[in-house]
Design an enzyme around this catalytic site. Structure first.
Site, PDB file in Angstrom:
ATOM      1  N   ARG A 248       0.980  -1.516  -0.133  1.00 28.74           N
ATOM      2  CA  ARG A 248       0.408  -0.208  -0.414  1.00 28.74           C
ATOM      3  C   ARG A 248       1.372   1.320   0.012  1.00 28.74           C
ATOM      4  O   ARG A 248       0.452   2.139  -0.604  1.00 28.74           O
ATOM      5  CB  ARG A 248      -1.219  -0.009   1.508  1.00 28.74           C
TER       6      ARG A 248
ATOM      7  N   LYS B 105      -2.673   7.010   1.187  1.00 28.10           N
ATOM      8  CA  LYS B 105      -1.937   7.350   2.908  1.00 28.10           C
ATOM      9  C   LYS B 105      -1.246   8.167   1.942  1.00 28.10           C
ATOM     10  O   LYS B 105      -0.300   7.895   2.576  1.00 28.10           O
ATOM     11  CB  LYS B 105      -1.752   6.173   3.042  1.00 28.10           C
TER      12      LYS B 105
ATOM     13  N   GLU C 182     -15.901   7.046   6.981  1.00 25.98           N
ATOM     14  CA  GLU C 182     -14.936   7.088   7.445  1.00 25.98           C
ATOM     15  C   GLU C 182     -14.767   7.165   9.281  1.00 25.98           C
ATOM     16  O   GLU C 182     -15.607   8.301   8.854  1.00 25.98           O
ATOM     17  CB  GLU C 182     -13.399   6.032   6.741  1.00 25.98           C
TER      18      GLU C 182
HETATM   19  N1  PXG Z   1      -8.938   4.623   6.655  1.00 28.99           N
HETATM   20  C1  PXG Z   1      -7.756   6.357   7.214  1.00 28.99           C
HETATM   21  C2  PXG Z   1      -8.083   7.598   6.565  1.00 28.99           C
HETATM   22  C3  PXG Z   1      -6.498   5.712   7.735  1.00 28.99           C
HETATM   23  O1  PXG Z   1      -5.430   6.235   8.304  1.00 28.99           O
HETATM   24  C4  PXG Z   1      -7.675   3.521   8.008  1.00 28.99           C
HETATM   25  C5  PXG Z   1      -8.933   4.065   7.768  1.00 28.99           C
HETATM   26  C6  PXG Z   1      -7.422   2.453   8.602  1.00 28.99           C
HETATM   27  O2  PXG Z   1      -6.722   1.297   8.103  1.00 28.99           O
HETATM   28  P1  PXG Z   1      -5.513   0.352   7.793  1.00 28.99           P
HETATM   29  O3  PXG Z   1      -4.760  -0.454   7.253  1.00 28.99           O
HETATM   30  O4  PXG Z   1      -4.736   0.531   9.182  1.00 28.99           O
HETATM   31  O5  PXG Z   1      -6.042  -0.855   9.071  1.00 28.99           O
HETATM   32  C7  PXG Z   1      -6.725   4.620   8.382  1.00 28.99           C
HETATM   33  C8  PXG Z   1      -5.271   4.025   8.675  1.00 28.99           C
HETATM   34  C9  PXG Z   1      -3.231   5.199  13.813  1.00 28.99           C
HETATM   35  C10 PXG Z   1      -3.016   6.064  12.966  1.00 28.99           C
HETATM   36  O6  PXG Z   1      -2.343   5.809  14.055  1.00 28.99           O
HETATM   37  C11 PXG Z   1      -3.903   4.956  11.785  1.00 28.99           C
HETATM   38  C12 PXG Z   1      -3.781   5.546  10.466  1.00 28.99           C
HETATM   39  C13 PXG Z   1      -4.130   6.880  10.329  1.00 28.99           C
HETATM   40  C14 PXG Z   1      -3.367   7.761  11.280  1.00 28.99           C
HETATM   41  C15 PXG Z   1      -3.256   7.073  12.790  1.00 28.99           C
HETATM   42  O7  PXG Z   1      -3.817   4.710  14.292  1.00 28.99           O
HETATM   43  N2  PXG Z   1      -4.174   4.661   8.915  1.00 28.99           N
END
Ligand code: PXG
Length: 301
Positions: free
Chosen positions: A57, A157, A190
């Site tokens: 990703r 991301k 989300e």
């Molecule tokens: N949506 C967004 C906008 C994200 O940034 C997720 C969904 C979940 O994705 P994953 O692949 O982690 O299941 C994210 C995850 C944290 C953190 O520390 C995580 C994210 C961004 C900022 C902080 O939990 N991304």
């Protein structure tokens, strides 16, 4: 024994620096413009959960913003593992960041000759306490809409998280734990850094890709678990009213893991405690994250 915070070693462009000396130039476009990409990853009991998926990703995000990461995916996996080994970590939260690199004060990325790569690994991060895990978090529905898929889409991301931060500020102001962000049409997208699932009449519902949500790695694991447990997962537009009347609702993300929602804009969801479907999925999730075949081992035996 995990090292204390002050002794943490941070990877910057192939060199390990003590935390207090780990610094990036103020001319780095990651700092000046949020021009870069990142991943948040977890390691459980010596296994980096879904590391290859996170690396894929990261490179897909970089490709979308035309940033050429100067390491192969295999070398990036090694760099993450080496960061964990140097810090003697088995359970960790890992932040992997690739910025456009050092440039001048103009935003043109062509001025940035070399991307900067930073890897930070800290002993496991806990976003919510046990009480919240049992009773569920409170969420507020934010007026800040998710940037749409033809704008600074969160499918990428990137280091540009102001859209989520504005929603988080709103949740803070409302005294809620999290914010639910709607898409441009008013459907649920989300949370600030988590995907969302609803449970209604034994089926799971989650917003479609077109909502602009990040395709979450935790969400894809949850879909597989649901399938295995015999629950249908339906991807379609979801309204806030549907969320209010859901039997259960939960968020998924690397940081939050699986978090039940107990309250939405002061409406209690599912009795204000973790529901049976969420609980079953969570139990399976806890097993999967510790399965060596679901990730990459830090310390090869
Ligand atoms: N949506 C967004 C906008 C994200 O940034 C997720 C969904 C979940 O994705 P994953 O692949 O982690 O299941 C994210 C995850 C944290 C953190 O520390 C995580 C994210 C961004 C900022 C902080 O939990 N991304």
């Amino acid at each position: 024994m995990s090292p204390s915070k002050s002794e943490l070693l941070i990877y910057i462009d192939g060199v390990f620096h003590p935390r207090s000396e780990a610094k990036i130039s103020v001319f780095d476009h990651g700092f000046l413009y949020g021009d870069g990409v990142f991943e948040g990853i977890r390691a459980y009991d010596g296994v980096v959960f879904k590391l290859k998926e996170h690396i894929d990703r990261l490179y897909a995000s970089a490709h979308a913003i035309m940033l050429n990461i100067p390491l192969s995916k295999e070398d990036m996996v090694e760099a993450v593992l080496e960061t964990l080994r140097r810090n003697n970590l088995r359970d960790a939260y890992i932040r992997l960041i690739v910025t456009r690199g050092v440039g001048d004060l103009g935003l043109d990325p062509r001025k940035c000759l070399k991307p900067s790569i930073v890897i930070i690994a800290v002993p496991a991060l806990k976003l919510y306490d046990e009480e919240k895990r049992r009773r569920g978090i409170s969420v507020t529905v934010s007026w800040t809409r998710r940037d749409s898929v033809d704008a600074t889409s969160h499918e990428i991301k990137s280091l540009n998280y102001l859209n989520s931060i504005l929603a988080k500020i709103e949740a803070n102001n409302a005294g809620a734990d999290e914010a639910i962000i709607l898409d441009a049409h008013g459907y649920i997208c989300e949370a600030t850094g988590e995907n969302i699932f609803l449970v209604k009449d034994g089926r799971l519902y989650t917003p479609p890709r077109s909502s602009g949500a990040l395709p979450g790695i935790t969400a894809s694991v949850v879909k597989k678990i649901a399938f295995k447990l015999g629950y249908e997962v339906i991807e379609r537009n979801l309204t806030v009213t549907e969320l209010y009347s859901a039997d259960e609702a939960f968020l998924t993300g690397t940081g939050a893991e699986i978090m039940p929602i107990g309250e939405v804009n002061k409406r209690i969801i599912g009795g204000g405690k973790i529901g049976p479907v969420t609980e079953r999925i969570l139990e399976e999730f806890k097993k999967i994250v510790r399965d060596p075949s679901e990730g990459v081992q830090i310390y090869r035996v």
